[in-house]
Design a protein around this motif. Structure first.
Motif, mmCIF file in Angstrom:
data_model
loop_
_atom_site.group_PDB
_atom_site.id
_atom_site.type_symbol
_atom_site.label_atom_id
_atom_site.label_comp_id
_atom_site.label_asym_id
_atom_site.label_seq_id
_atom_site.Cartn_x
_atom_site.Cartn_y
_atom_site.Cartn_z
ATOM 1 N N LEU A 92 0.904 -1.150 0.000
ATOM 2 C CA LEU A 92 0.000 0.000 0.000
ATOM 3 C C LEU A 92 0.936 1.191 0.000
ATOM 4 O O LEU A 92 1.967 1.176 0.702
ATOM 5 C CB LEU A 92 -0.827 0.016 1.291
ATOM 6 N N ASP A 93 0.582 2.235 -0.749
ATOM 7 C CA ASP A 93 1.452 3.417 -0.806
ATOM 8 C C ASP A 93 1.605 4.029 0.588
ATOM 9 O O ASP A 93 0.755 3.841 1.464
ATOM 10 C CB ASP A 93 0.851 4.479 -1.729
ATOM 11 N N LYS A 94 2.636 4.828 0.721
ATOM 12 C CA LYS A 94 2.888 5.491 2.012
ATOM 13 C C LYS A 94 1.670 6.314 2.448
ATOM 14 O O LYS A 94 1.314 6.360 3.631
ATOM 15 C CB LYS A 94 4.123 6.388 1.878
ATOM 16 N N TYR A 96 1.894 -0.631 -9.689
ATOM 17 C CA TYR A 96 2.338 0.545 -8.940
ATOM 18 C C TYR A 96 1.297 1.669 -9.017
ATOM 19 O O TYR A 96 0.884 2.053 -10.120
ATOM 20 C CB TYR A 96 3.685 0.975 -9.538
ATOM 21 N N HIS A 97 0.855 2.169 -7.875
ATOM 22 C CA HIS A 97 -0.105 3.288 -7.804
ATOM 23 C C HIS A 97 -1.338 3.052 -8.685
ATOM 24 O O HIS A 97 -1.862 3.998 -9.282
ATOM 25 C CB HIS A 97 0.550 4.601 -8.266
ATOM 26 N N GLN A 98 -1.753 1.793 -8.774
ATOM 27 C CA GLN A 98 -2.736 1.478 -9.816
ATOM 28 C C GLN A 98 -4.067 2.210 -9.679
ATOM 29 O O GLN A 98 -4.584 2.746 -10.659
ATOM 30 C CB GLN A 98 -2.994 -0.035 -9.865
ATOM 31 N N VAL A 99 -4.631 2.222 -8.475
ATOM 32 C CA VAL A 99 -5.947 2.856 -8.326
ATOM 33 C C VAL A 99 -5.830 4.345 -8.679
ATOM 34 O O VAL A 99 -6.642 4.894 -9.418
ATOM 35 C CB VAL A 99 -6.486 2.660 -6.893
ATOM 36 N N LYS A 100 -4.778 4.968 -8.164
ATOM 37 C CA LYS A 100 -4.603 6.410 -8.434
ATOM 38 C C LYS A 100 -4.451 6.649 -9.926
ATOM 39 O O LYS A 100 -5.025 7.597 -10.483
ATOM 40 C CB LYS A 100 -3.364 6.936 -7.700
ATOM 41 N N ARG A 101 -3.672 5.785 -10.583
ATOM 42 C CA ARG A 101 -3.432 5.997 -12.014
ATOM 43 C C ARG A 101 -4.679 5.701 -12.841
ATOM 44 O O ARG A 101 -4.899 6.317 -13.878
ATOM 45 C CB ARG A 101 -2.237 5.155 -12.471
HETATM 46 N N1 URA Z 1 -3.452 1.637 -5.688
HETATM 47 C C1 URA Z 1 -2.831 2.792 -5.392
HETATM 48 O O1 URA Z 1 -2.811 3.718 -6.189
HETATM 49 N N2 URA Z 1 -2.248 2.900 -4.184
HETATM 50 C C2 URA Z 1 -2.269 1.915 -3.260
HETATM 51 O O2 URA Z 1 -1.721 2.080 -2.171
HETATM 52 C C3 URA Z 1 -2.916 0.719 -3.588
HETATM 53 C C4 URA Z 1 -3.512 0.606 -4.812
#
Ligand code: URA
Length: 252
Positions: A105-107, A188-193
């Motif tokens: 999980l991201d910071k 990497y950062h998938q949900v955000k991207r």
């Molecule tokens: N997707 C994100 O962008 N951040 C996370 O920490 C997990 C999934």
């Protein structure tokens, strides 16, 4: 009966090294089934022996599984390069050698994080072929748009050219800047991207489930829950996304 040396049994399950265990045994600090055992190379039954060291019970299960509600500001790494590691939050009685966060999980993200010393399980869980789904709730900068449902279901094209696997997304009722999203992969950062590719921005991200492991609402930030073996088996039996989302706020 499955036998194991006492020092191996304890060292695999705690932070004590074999030489420390030897000394503690000689001092009478180790008991097996209620009796002091002074020789750390004694053989014990690994499944049934009730072992204590310095008054603390040593669990019989070989591996440890901890569900943490990760707070923002901590990194999912065993090292402390970019900030404090989530491992610093594991309480002393749950610590053992070889613990690591299984998945990232991201910071600045929070929520459900499995911490374990079981490398095989982590490998199975993270393997793309097992597709352990994860559900997140996000707060968005802009209003949720219904078109996201189809876009995410078809597979979002990220700015680096990666075509995401189909994902389910659903607005939180009566809250037009919040949404649930279920992913079957973890780039990497998938949900955000994904939201960025749809023209929105994630301001806050909380992971609610990892497969069938569901973050208890009573688990505060930074708190840990030791899982039983049967809970860990649930990992591969995820909840239904629609049912999970519709029930999520029902017990608030
Ligand atoms: N997707 C994100 O962008 N951040 C996370 O920490 C997990 C999934």
């Amino acid at each position: 009966m499955p036998t194991i040396r006492l020092d191996k049994f304890i060292s695999e399950r705690t932070e004590y090294t074999r030489s420390v265990i030897k000394n503690l045994a000689a001092k009478g600090e180790i008991t097996v089934d209620g009796c002091i055992v002074r020789k750390s190379d004694s053989k014990i039954n690994s499944e049934s022996a009730a072992v204590t060291i310095c008054g603390e019970t040593v669990r019989n299960a070989k591996f440890r599984y901890i569900l943490m509600n990760k707070p923002c500001g901590y990194v999912c790494s065993t090292e402390e390069n970019d900030g404090p590691s989530v491992l610093a939050l594991v309480p002393p009685q749950l610590r053992s050698k070889g613990l690591f966060p299984a998945g990232r999980l991201d910071k600045d993200s929070c929520g459900a994080l499995l911490i374990t010393d079981d490398g095989d399980l982590a490998h199975r869980m993270l393997s793309p072929k097992n597709h352990v789904p994860k559900i997140y709730i996000v707060e968005l900068a802009e209003k949720f748009q219904n078109k996201y449902v189809d876009e995410f279901a078809k597979g979002i094209l990220l700015s680096d050219g990666y075509l995401c696997m189909p994902a389910r997304v659903k607005a939180v009722e009566n809250c037009n800047k919040q949404a649930f999203i279920e992913l079957h992969e973890g780039k990497y950062h998938q949900v955000k991207r994904m939201f960025a590719a749809s023209g929105n921005r994630v301001e806050k991200l909380t992971r609610l489930t990892v497969g069938g492991l569901i973050l208890p609402k009573t688990l505060g930030f930074g708190e840990c829950l030791e899982l039983l073996h049967k809970d860990v088996e649930n990992l591969f039996v995820p909840p239904d996304f629609e049912v999970f989302c519709s029930e999520f706020f029902s017990d608030f």
